[in-house]
Motif scaffolding. Structure first.
Motif, PDB file in Angstrom:
ATOM      1  N   PRO A   2     -77.978 -21.729 -56.082  1.00 16.84           N
ATOM      2  CA  PRO A   2     -77.252 -22.409 -55.041  1.00 16.84           C
ATOM      3  C   PRO A   2     -75.728 -22.109 -54.874  1.00 16.84           C
ATOM      4  CG  PRO A   2     -78.167 -24.060 -56.369  1.00 16.84           C
ATOM      5  CD  PRO A   2     -78.226 -22.549 -57.197  1.00 16.84           C
ATOM      6  N   LYS A   3     -75.110 -21.485 -55.834  1.00 15.01           N
ATOM      7  CA  LYS A   3     -73.750 -21.010 -55.693  1.00 15.01           C
ATOM      8  C   LYS A   3     -73.752 -19.661 -54.818  1.00 15.01           C
ATOM      9  CE  LYS A   3     -72.998 -22.400 -60.549  1.00 15.01           C
ATOM     10  NZ  LYS A   3     -72.325 -21.985 -61.699  1.00 15.01           N
ATOM     11  N   TYR A   4     -74.718 -19.050 -54.611  1.00 13.74           N
ATOM     12  CA  TYR A   4     -74.656 -17.873 -53.903  1.00 13.74           C
ATOM     13  C   TYR A   4     -74.661 -17.873 -52.520  1.00 13.74           C
ATOM     14  CZ  TYR A   4     -76.168 -13.130 -52.279  1.00 13.74           C
ATOM     15  OH  TYR A   4     -76.199 -11.795 -51.720  1.00 13.74           O
ATOM     16  N   SER A   5     -73.690 -17.230 -51.808  1.00 16.56           N
ATOM     17  CA  SER A   5     -73.600 -17.105 -50.247  1.00 16.56           C
ATOM     18  C   SER A   5     -74.052 -15.864 -49.982  1.00 16.56           C
ATOM     19  CB  SER A   5     -72.244 -17.502 -49.718  1.00 16.56           C
ATOM     20  OG  SER A   5     -72.194 -17.546 -48.460  1.00 16.56           O
ATOM     21  N   MET A   6     -75.277 -15.760 -49.487  1.00 17.00           N
ATOM     22  CA  MET A   6     -75.924 -14.432 -48.840  1.00 17.00           C
ATOM     23  C   MET A   6     -75.101 -13.923 -47.794  1.00 17.00           C
ATOM     24  SD  MET A   6     -79.858 -13.508 -48.339  1.00 17.00           S
ATOM     25  CE  MET A   6     -80.014 -14.614 -47.175  1.00 17.00           C
ATOM     26  N   PRO A   7     -74.824 -12.732 -47.705  1.00 16.38           N
ATOM     27  CA  PRO A   7     -74.056 -12.019 -46.529  1.00 16.38           C
ATOM     28  C   PRO A   7     -75.126 -11.800 -45.501  1.00 16.38           C
ATOM     29  CG  PRO A   7     -73.783 -10.608 -48.573  1.00 16.38           C
ATOM     30  CD  PRO A   7     -74.752 -11.679 -48.958  1.00 16.38           C
ATOM     31  N   ALA A   8     -74.541 -11.474 -44.233  1.00 17.96           N
ATOM     32  CA  ALA A   8     -75.308 -11.229 -42.974  1.00 17.96           C
ATOM     33  C   ALA A   8     -76.168 -10.104 -43.047  1.00 17.96           C
ATOM     34  CB  ALA A   8     -74.392 -11.675 -41.815  1.00 17.96           C
ATOM     35  N   ARG A   9     -76.940  -9.922 -42.019  1.00 21.50           N
ATOM     36  CA  ARG A   9     -77.834  -8.861 -41.977  1.00 21.50           C
ATOM     37  C   ARG A   9     -76.978  -7.566 -41.650  1.00 21.50           C
ATOM     38  NH1 ARG A   9     -82.648  -8.594 -37.348  1.00 21.50           N
ATOM     39  NH2 ARG A   9     -83.028  -6.278 -37.290  1.00 21.50           N
ATOM     40  N   PRO A  10     -75.800  -7.576 -41.033  1.00 23.14           N
ATOM     41  CA  PRO A  10     -75.104  -6.241 -40.644  1.00 23.14           C
ATOM     42  C   PRO A  10     -74.333  -5.913 -42.177  1.00 23.14           C
ATOM     43  CG  PRO A  10     -74.385  -8.004 -39.033  1.00 23.14           C
ATOM     44  CD  PRO A  10     -75.265  -8.591 -39.977  1.00 23.14           C
ATOM     45  N   HIS A  11     -74.021  -6.751 -42.965  1.00 22.41           N
ATOM     46  CA  HIS A  11     -73.797  -6.294 -44.248  1.00 22.41           C
ATOM     47  C   HIS A  11     -74.744  -5.306 -45.091  1.00 22.41           C
ATOM     48  CE1 HIS A  11     -71.484  -6.154 -48.091  1.00 22.41           C
ATOM     49  NE2 HIS A  11     -72.187  -6.878 -48.622  1.00 22.41           N
ATOM     50  N   PHE A  12     -75.984  -5.973 -44.969  1.00 14.04           N
ATOM     51  CA  PHE A  12     -77.022  -5.138 -45.604  1.00 14.04           C
ATOM     52  C   PHE A  12     -77.210  -3.709 -45.077  1.00 14.04           C
ATOM     53  CE2 PHE A  12     -77.841  -9.293 -47.380  1.00 14.04           C
ATOM     54  CZ  PHE A  12     -78.089  -9.028 -48.715  1.00 14.04           C
ATOM     55  N   LYS A  13     -77.181  -3.992 -43.887  1.00 18.55           N
ATOM     56  CA  LYS A  13     -77.423  -2.496 -42.936  1.00 18.55           C
ATOM     57  C   LYS A  13     -76.392  -1.640 -43.395  1.00 18.55           C
ATOM     58  CE  LYS A  13     -76.935  -0.461 -38.531  1.00 18.55           C
ATOM     59  NZ  LYS A  13     -76.662  -0.815 -36.927  1.00 18.55           N
ATOM     60  N   SER A  14     -75.057  -2.169 -43.495  1.00 20.47           N
ATOM     61  CA  SER A  14     -73.853  -1.205 -44.292  1.00 20.47           C
ATOM     62  C   SER A  14     -74.281  -0.769 -45.402  1.00 20.47           C
ATOM     63  CB  SER A  14     -72.445  -2.062 -43.872  1.00 20.47           C
ATOM     64  OG  SER A  14     -71.558  -1.177 -44.301  1.00 20.47           O
ATOM     65  N   LEU A  15     -74.555  -1.710 -46.179  1.00 24.64           N
ATOM     66  CA  LEU A  15     -74.895  -1.252 -47.744  1.00 24.64           C
ATOM     67  C   LEU A  15     -76.043  -0.123 -47.587  1.00 24.64           C
ATOM     68  CD1 LEU A  15     -74.872  -4.592 -49.655  1.00 24.64           C
ATOM     69  CD2 LEU A  15     -73.117  -2.936 -49.609  1.00 24.64           C
ATOM     70  N   MET A  16     -77.134  -0.276 -46.654  1.00 27.92           N
ATOM     71  CA  MET A  16     -78.167   0.662 -46.713  1.00 27.92           C
ATOM     72  C   MET A  16     -77.455   2.035 -46.522  1.00 27.92           C
ATOM     73  SD  MET A  16     -81.567  -1.089 -45.438  1.00 27.92           S
ATOM     74  CE  MET A  16     -82.531  -2.156 -46.226  1.00 27.92           C
ATOM     75  N   GLU A  17     -76.592   2.223 -45.418  1.00 25.51           N
ATOM     76  CA  GLU A  17     -76.186   3.487 -44.891  1.00 25.51           C
ATOM     77  C   GLU A  17     -75.294   4.066 -46.132  1.00 25.51           C
ATOM     78  OE1 GLU A  17     -73.740   2.070 -41.596  1.00 25.51           O
ATOM     79  OE2 GLU A  17     -75.744   2.208 -40.115  1.00 25.51           O
ATOM     80  N   LYS A  18     -74.526   3.294 -46.812  1.00 24.73           N
ATOM     81  CA  LYS A  18     -73.843   3.960 -47.891  1.00 24.73           C
ATOM     82  C   LYS A  18     -74.811   4.438 -48.956  1.00 24.73           C
ATOM     83  CE  LYS A  18     -69.820   0.951 -47.505  1.00 24.73           C
ATOM     84  NZ  LYS A  18     -68.995   0.098 -48.322  1.00 24.73           N
ATOM     85  N   LYS A  19     -75.880   3.788 -49.248  1.00 25.52           N
ATOM     86  CA  LYS A  19     -77.199   4.290 -50.268  1.00 25.52           C
ATOM     87  C   LYS A  19     -77.756   5.633 -49.811  1.00 25.52           C
ATOM     88  CE  LYS A  19     -77.241   0.940 -53.266  1.00 25.52           C
ATOM     89  NZ  LYS A  19     -77.134   1.364 -55.121  1.00 25.52           N
ATOM     90  N   HIS A  20     -77.809   5.560 -48.379  1.00 25.03           N
ATOM     91  CA  HIS A  20     -78.493   6.836 -47.910  1.00 25.03           C
ATOM     92  C   HIS A  20     -77.470   7.977 -48.019  1.00 25.03           C
ATOM     93  CE1 HIS A  20     -79.522   9.629 -44.730  1.00 25.03           C
ATOM     94  NE2 HIS A  20     -80.817   9.192 -44.665  1.00 25.03           N
ATOM     95  N   GLN A  21     -76.189   7.803 -47.763  1.00 30.47           N
ATOM     96  CA  GLN A  21     -75.098   9.105 -48.083  1.00 30.47           C
ATOM     97  C   GLN A  21     -75.309   9.259 -49.709  1.00 30.47           C
ATOM     98  OE1 GLN A  21     -73.906  10.649 -45.847  1.00 30.47           O
ATOM     99  NE2 GLN A  21     -72.853  12.148 -47.473  1.00 30.47           N
ATOM    100  N   GLN A  22     -75.121   8.294 -50.374  1.00 34.00           N
ATOM    101  CA  GLN A  22     -75.211   8.709 -52.014  1.00 34.00           C
ATOM    102  C   GLN A  22     -76.627   9.318 -52.234  1.00 34.00           C
ATOM    103  OE1 GLN A  22     -74.952   4.704 -53.991  1.00 34.00           O
ATOM    104  NE2 GLN A  22     -72.779   4.399 -53.107  1.00 34.00           N
ATOM    105  N   ILE A  23     -77.656   9.006 -51.898  1.00 33.40           N
ATOM    106  CA  ILE A  23     -78.930   9.704 -52.224  1.00 33.40           C
ATOM    107  C   ILE A  23     -78.943  10.927 -51.671  1.00 33.40           C
ATOM    108  CG2 ILE A  23     -81.423   9.559 -52.063  1.00 33.40           C
ATOM    109  CD1 ILE A  23     -81.145   6.655 -52.077  1.00 33.40           C
TER     110      ILE A  23
END
Length: 601
Positions: free
Chosen positions: A126-147
């Protein structure tokens, strides 16, 4: 006073939500942004941090009013949190876990906006405030570059790679060219990675496909000489593209053995009207049980009464010959419970479904077809097709046509020319299961063995020359300290150049004898069982055959079929599902790349 300020700062750190986005460096009296690692001076106030978030990371700010209003109007309470909120580390860990789940299980990004998913996450923490969809999209793009960068590094360390490519059509009828690379690692295990899933917006011309493959290898910094082969299907356009690349860079064109086999069987099946009608009737029977819940339930009841396992019927797939085999094989195994289900009055009250059952001659034909279409190696199929006796005239005709086409394709696949060695044939010779090459005439076997010996000797000489060059470089740096006048010694002992030439000839002879002994010993051994793993065998015997092992690695790293590529890209169909049929081509490539290669991180 100082203690009072520290206490105030500690309270703010505990109460302000801005600390979800910053880390405090007490010794330096600075704070560090968790997104861009920027360091800001900390004077016991969160105002600077709030301004940084609004300017640099507006997506991270939950309240849109913060970005729309002036600083004096922005509600500061949106950054306040209760003492029960997650810490920045806990929040980052949970967000990373959700991201991994989305990538690994091929879930749509929209899932983080689903009400049920939000409630489930809230129930877990209950303490966790989940980020919005654009945030996960940004994280995926960073992962793509790392891989991508990680994959470039991995490919730099490989001596050779093979590419596989095929064209795939999405549910939105968009065509994509999928490219993957394959190679054997130091542990002799096959490594397969997705390189790209690029849309074919222009005409599917051979030149466009060839250019796309070149651009892909260039993107991942793969030198053209490092690519040994391109494995592809029998599509005319892809074959033409492979031929273009062969002329440009010497990449060997390898047609998928599975597609060749499927073409032989499917084309021959269609030549017989009797067989075509039999397969069509079997398909209709399977579809009836799949569409009718009542018939399916009755079939399961009959299976239970007859003490048979509750197996589902299988429908064939036109692009796979073994689909026809599995469909007919399953029908034959479930013939009696299926016939009983069709005869049951509750299922067939009007009697109109009796025509669905196969006729006795069709059941006999199906049985003979499964004997031809059973799992086989190509040469075993040829032997079976020439020796097995069947009662049905249509099956006999099918048998003869299959044998004829196999012979024709066989000669094309394993045709040997000393001036242009056959890559598939050399790979078969370096596979310990097929080293005897029993499918070739004795004369051709000797030619293949001689070719491998010549290639091994050339490889050994090149390796030796490289070592000599390194030694000469070391000797050159030390030569200035050596005596320069050797004329007296040469007069007494003879010219050093004559001695060097004699030594080189002797060394070359020893090298040739060592390679010849290694090759003869390899081909003299008994073949490995076809059930055993040839790559595991090479890993165990690499020290016994050091030169052949290095020669074998590039050849055995070329897939014989597109199966590794299709298995790798199986995720594409799940990614471009009905729920995400409108995905942009960039997102299709991103999601497929992440799912196929996420193990790199």
């Amino acid at each position: 006073m100082a203690e009072s300020q520290q206490e105030t700062a500690h309270k703010r750190q505990r109460m302000s939500k801005v600390w979800d986005h910053f880390k405090l460096k007490k010794e330096d009296r600075k704070v560090q942004c968790v997104y861009c690692n920027a360091e800001l001076a900390f004077h016991n106030s969160t105002s600077v941090m709030i301004q940084h978030l609004i300017r640099k990371h507006p997506v991270k700010v939950r309240s849109t009013s913060l970005a729309e209003t002036s600083s004096s109007q922005r509600p500061m309470d949106c950054f306040l949190r209760s003492a029960t909120s997650c810490t920045a580390e806990e929040s980052a860990l949970l967000t990373e876990s959700i991201l991994k789940m989305l990538v690994t299980d091929m879930r749509p990004l929209s899932m983080v906006e689903d009400e049920g998913f939000k409630k489930m996450i809230s129930a877990f923490n209950p303490k966790y405030s989940m980020p919005a969809r654009p945030h996960f999209k940004s994280l995926m793009e960073k992962k793509h570059q790392q891989i991508t960068e990680k994959l470039k590094t991995v490919l730099q360390d490989t001596e050779s790679v093979a590419l596989t490519t095929d064209i795939w059509t999405s549910m939105g009828t968009e065509s994509y060219l999928r490219v993957a690379c394959h190679f054997l690692g130091e542990d002799w295990e096959m490594k397969s990675f997705s390189l790209t899933t690029v849309p074919l917006k222009e005409n599917h011309t051979a030149a466009n496909i060839a250019d796309c493959l070149e651009e892909t290898t260039d993107k991942f910094h793969i030198p053209f000489p490092k690519v040994k082969a391109v494995v592809h299907d029998n599509g005319a356009t892809v074959v033409a593209a492979a031929n273009i690349l062969k002329e440009r860079h010497g990449w060997v064109s390898v047609r998928c053995s599975g597609h060749i086999l499927n073409f032989i069987v499917q084309s021959t099946l269609k030549n017989s009207k009797t067989i075509t009608n039999c397969v069509a009737s079997a398909r209709s029977l399977v579809e009836h049980f799949k569409k009718s819940e009542l018939a399916c339930a009755k079939l399961q009841e009959m299976q239970k009464q007859m003490g048979m396992p509750p197996l589902m019927l299988i429908r064939d797939v036109s692009t796979r010959w073994n689909g026809t085999y599995h469909m007919l094989s399953r029908l034959l195994g479930q013939r009696w419970p299926m016939t009983a289900a069709l005869s049951d009055p509750t299922v067939n009250s009007s009697g109109k479904h009796h025509h669905l059952d196969l006729k006795p001659e069709q059941w006999n034909l199906s049985e003979e077809l499964t004997r031809v279409l059973g799992p086989f190696l190509v040469h075993n199929l040829k032997k079976a097709a020439l020796s097995s006796a069947f009662e049905s005239a249509s099956v006999k005709e099918f048998q003869a046509q299959v044998a004829e086409q196999i012979t024709e394709r066989w000669q094309e696949l394993f045709f040997f020319q000393p001036e242009a060695p056959n890559t598939v044939l050399l790979a078969a010779a370096l596979d310990p299961r097929f080293r005897k090459l029993k499918f070739l005439p004795a004369e051709d076997v000797f030619k293949v063995q001689s070719t491998i010996q010549s290639m091994a000797l050339a490889f050994k000489k090149e390796e030796r020359q490289s070592q000599v060059s390194e030694d000469e470089g070391t000797a050159t740096s030390e030569s200035r300290f050596a005596p320069k006048d050797g004329s007296f010694a040469n007069t007494i002992l003879g010219s050093s150049s004559d001695s060097d030439a004699s030594d080189e000839e002797h060394e070359a002879q020893q090298l040739s004898q060592a390679v010849q002994k290694e090759v003869l010993q390899y081909f003299g051994e008994l073949p490995l069982s076809k059930k055993d793993n040839p790559l595991l065998w090479w890993r165990t015997n690499e020290t016994r055959y050091p030169t052949l092992a290095k020669l074998a690695k590039p050849f055995l790293g070329i897939p014989a079929t597109l199966t590794p590529s299709e298995r790798l890209f199986f995720a594409t169909g799940n990614i471009v599902s009905r729920r995400r049929a409108s995905l942009s081509s960039e997102h299709v490539d991103l999601l497929t790349f992440l799912h196929c290669n996420h193990r790199l991180l």
